[in-house]
Enzyme design. Structure first.
Site, PDB file in Angstrom:
ATOM      1  N   ASP A 165       9.205   1.630   4.743  1.00  0.00           N
ATOM      2  CA  ASP A 165       8.626   2.034   3.465  1.00  0.00           C
ATOM      3  C   ASP A 165       8.605   3.560   3.456  1.00  0.00           C
ATOM      4  O   ASP A 165       8.823   4.219   4.479  1.00  0.00           O
ATOM      5  CB  ASP A 165       7.228   1.437   3.302  1.00  0.00           C
ATOM      6  CG  ASP A 165       6.812   1.307   1.843  1.00  0.00           C
ATOM      7  OD1 ASP A 165       7.500   1.883   0.977  1.00  0.00           O
ATOM      8  OD2 ASP A 165       5.805   0.641   1.564  1.00  0.00           O
ATOM      9  N   HIS A 212      -0.260   3.974  -0.028  1.00  0.00           N
ATOM     10  CA  HIS A 212       0.162   5.305  -0.436  1.00  0.00           C
ATOM     11  C   HIS A 212      -0.848   6.356   0.015  1.00  0.00           C
ATOM     12  O   HIS A 212      -0.484   7.516   0.236  1.00  0.00           O
ATOM     13  CB  HIS A 212       0.305   5.394  -1.959  1.00  0.00           C
ATOM     14  CG  HIS A 212       1.525   4.721  -2.492  1.00  0.00           C
ATOM     15  ND1 HIS A 212       1.555   3.406  -2.837  1.00  0.00           N
ATOM     16  CD2 HIS A 212       2.779   5.204  -2.729  1.00  0.00           C
ATOM     17  CE1 HIS A 212       2.764   3.090  -3.293  1.00  0.00           C
ATOM     18  NE2 HIS A 212       3.517   4.163  -3.231  1.00  0.00           N
TER      19      HIS A 212
END
Length: 492
Positions: free
Chosen positions: A255, A184
């Site tokens: 993703d 992230h």
């Protein structure tokens, strides 16, 4: 007036929206081919479980075959039950039990819940292998460190979910378990040889492909022994290995492109173009409202096609695969039997007691409350609610991060339970637990995390292998000396 290229790009996008109710722009985008939506905690936390009523019912009335996707791994990662916690243990707990028939039943039960909610694509399971406790990024989300065991449970979970017409998604190809940083925030690197990666990390994905998994999600991860490009942007990984060697012909999903490891200086549009060129089909954009981001991606794709950077045929191929996925998940069939108790039964089998379990008595509970993990979000977790519902709670104290043990007032005449949850080394939780156990060696530690917290010899530890609602109920049953009746979601 929409044009063909705009429609093609839309058919390969999965945006999100802001708030609880889908925005009006989504219906217009669906009319111009938009593949569907991804639901996040930011949406679902506002719905109190009313997903079909507020979101999927109205959206499917507008476009019956749209993709509605979310992450429903069980355990620490739930979206459909973001408001209360998961009714299923996560991958690590299932790997500890190591009963593939149980894992398959859990997959079927999760599919039943998703069908009820109007969800067609489950962005699970995680097939990332965690080789050891020093690699905590996936923790309880992984079936474990053994490639053969992870492969077996991958096959079982995929089979259970897809038996009922919900698509499963094997993630995060080619494997993020052996990383030390969260994608992230920064691009992780797997320092493994090609031979090691093939033997360890690719085996579960091969098993999922053999089981007929309908989608595979790429991980934003660099593997220098294979390619200089991160996997999401690597033609060698996506086209040569996943499609060519493993034989996968379903939808390759990115993703989330909002992750710094993907977006970086390219922006959303540049990242999407690069991923399409590598062979990815369907772009998960991220939890932000996607109206402007979809426009940015469409414009980047238009320029890339005009400049010859992105062949139009690549977008057509991707759109065709997504269309097949939409058709395959448009008419799910719920299980014919009641599977609502499957999750709690599985959590009971996973919970482990180390030491001597004390006699049931109402307990005062001290819960360490570390900062929420970005993947888990703010899903409710802990022991107090479950213990209270079973009549075993004498009081509780939630401890914010950084609070020292000597700052806490704990009743001396009441049995004590200490609750902690750590995926990585956490000096604060370790010091808090150590300090409380030094004062109260009779206390029970309920450890709901991936990493085993150090405790003095003789300490009783109840290890749940996850912090889902059913993990908490299974631990509370042991301390309260009584069993809950029915699945937690029926009475929580």
């Amino acid at each position: 007036m929409p044009d063909r290229l705009s429609t093609l790009v839309n058919s390969c996008l999965l945006p999100a929206y802001g708030g609880a109710v889908p925005a009006d722009w989504l219906k217009r985008a669906l009319d111009d081919g938009l593949a569907g939506i991804v639901l996040y905690g930011a949406n679902l936390g506002l719905l109190d479980g009313r997903v079909r009523e507020v979101v999927t019912g109205p959206m499917r009335a507008h476009r019956p075959d749209l993709v509605v996707a979310l992450d429903e791994e069980g355990g620490d990662i739930t979206r459909a039950e973001y408001h209360r916690g998961s009714n299923y243990p996560g991958a690590l707990a299932l790997g500890v039990v190591d009963d593939v028939e149980l894992t398959e039943r859990v997959g079927s039960a999760i599919a039943a819940d998703l069908i009820e909610a109007g969800v067609s694509v489950n962005l699970a399971p995680c097939l990332d292998i965690c080789p050891g406790p020093e690699l905590p990024v996936f923790g309880t989300r992984s079936f474990g460190p053994d490639p053969a065991r992870v492969a077996a449970h991958a096959r079982a979970f995929v089979t259970g979910v897809q038996r009922h017409g919900v698509a499963a998604t094997a993630k995060h190809f080619p494997g993020l378990g052996a990383t030390r940083v969260d994608s992230h925030f920064t691009l992780p690197t797997v320092r493994a040889s090609e031979a090691e990666l093939r033997a360890r990390d690719l085996a579960p994905f091969a098993a999922a492909v053999e089981a007929g998994v309908q989608a595979v999600m790429t991980g934003h991860v660099a593997v220098p022994s294979f390619d200089d490009a991160p996997a999401t942007f690597s033609r060698r990984f996506v086209t040569d290995v996943l499609r060519g060697e493993l034989g996968f012909d379903g939808v390759v999903v990115s993703d989330s492109l909002d992750m710094e490891s993907a977006r970086g200086p390219l922006g959303f549009g540049g990242a999407a173009v690069r991923a399409w060129a590598a062979g990815v089909d369907l772009m998960v954009i991220g939890p932000q409202d996607g109206e402007e981001l979809c426009a940015e991606i469409r414009e980047s794709a238009r320029r890339a096609v005009a400049e010859g950077v992105l062949p139009l045929a690549r977008l057509e191929e991707a759109a065709e695969r997504v269309a097949r996925l939409r058709a395959a998940t448009a008419a799910p069939v719920p299980p014919g039997s009641d599977l609502s108790g499957t999750g709690l039964a599985a959590a009971r089998r996973a919970v482990a007691v180390r030491g001597t379990l004390p006699l049931p008595e109402p307990r005062f509970v001290v819960e360490a409350r570390p900062e929420p993990n970005i993947s888990c979000g703010t899903v409710p977790w802990g022991l107090t609610g479950a213990l209270d519902r079973l009549g075993g709670l004498a009081g509780s104290l939630a401890v914010p991060p950084g609070t020292p043990a000597d700052a806490l007032t704990v009743p001396s005449g009441t049995p004590l339970a200490v609750v902690a949850r750590a995926d990585a080394p956490d000096p604060w939780q370790e010091a808090l637990v150590s300090g409380l156990l030094a004062r109260r060696p009779d206390a029970v530690l309920v450890d709901m995390g991936y990493r085993d917290l150090p405790v003095p010899a003789g300490t009783t530890v109840v290890k749940t292998y996850g912090a889902g609602l059913v993990n908490a109920v299974a631990a509370a049953e042991l301390l309260a000396g009584r069993r809950a009746e029915g699945a937690p979601r029926t009475w929580w």
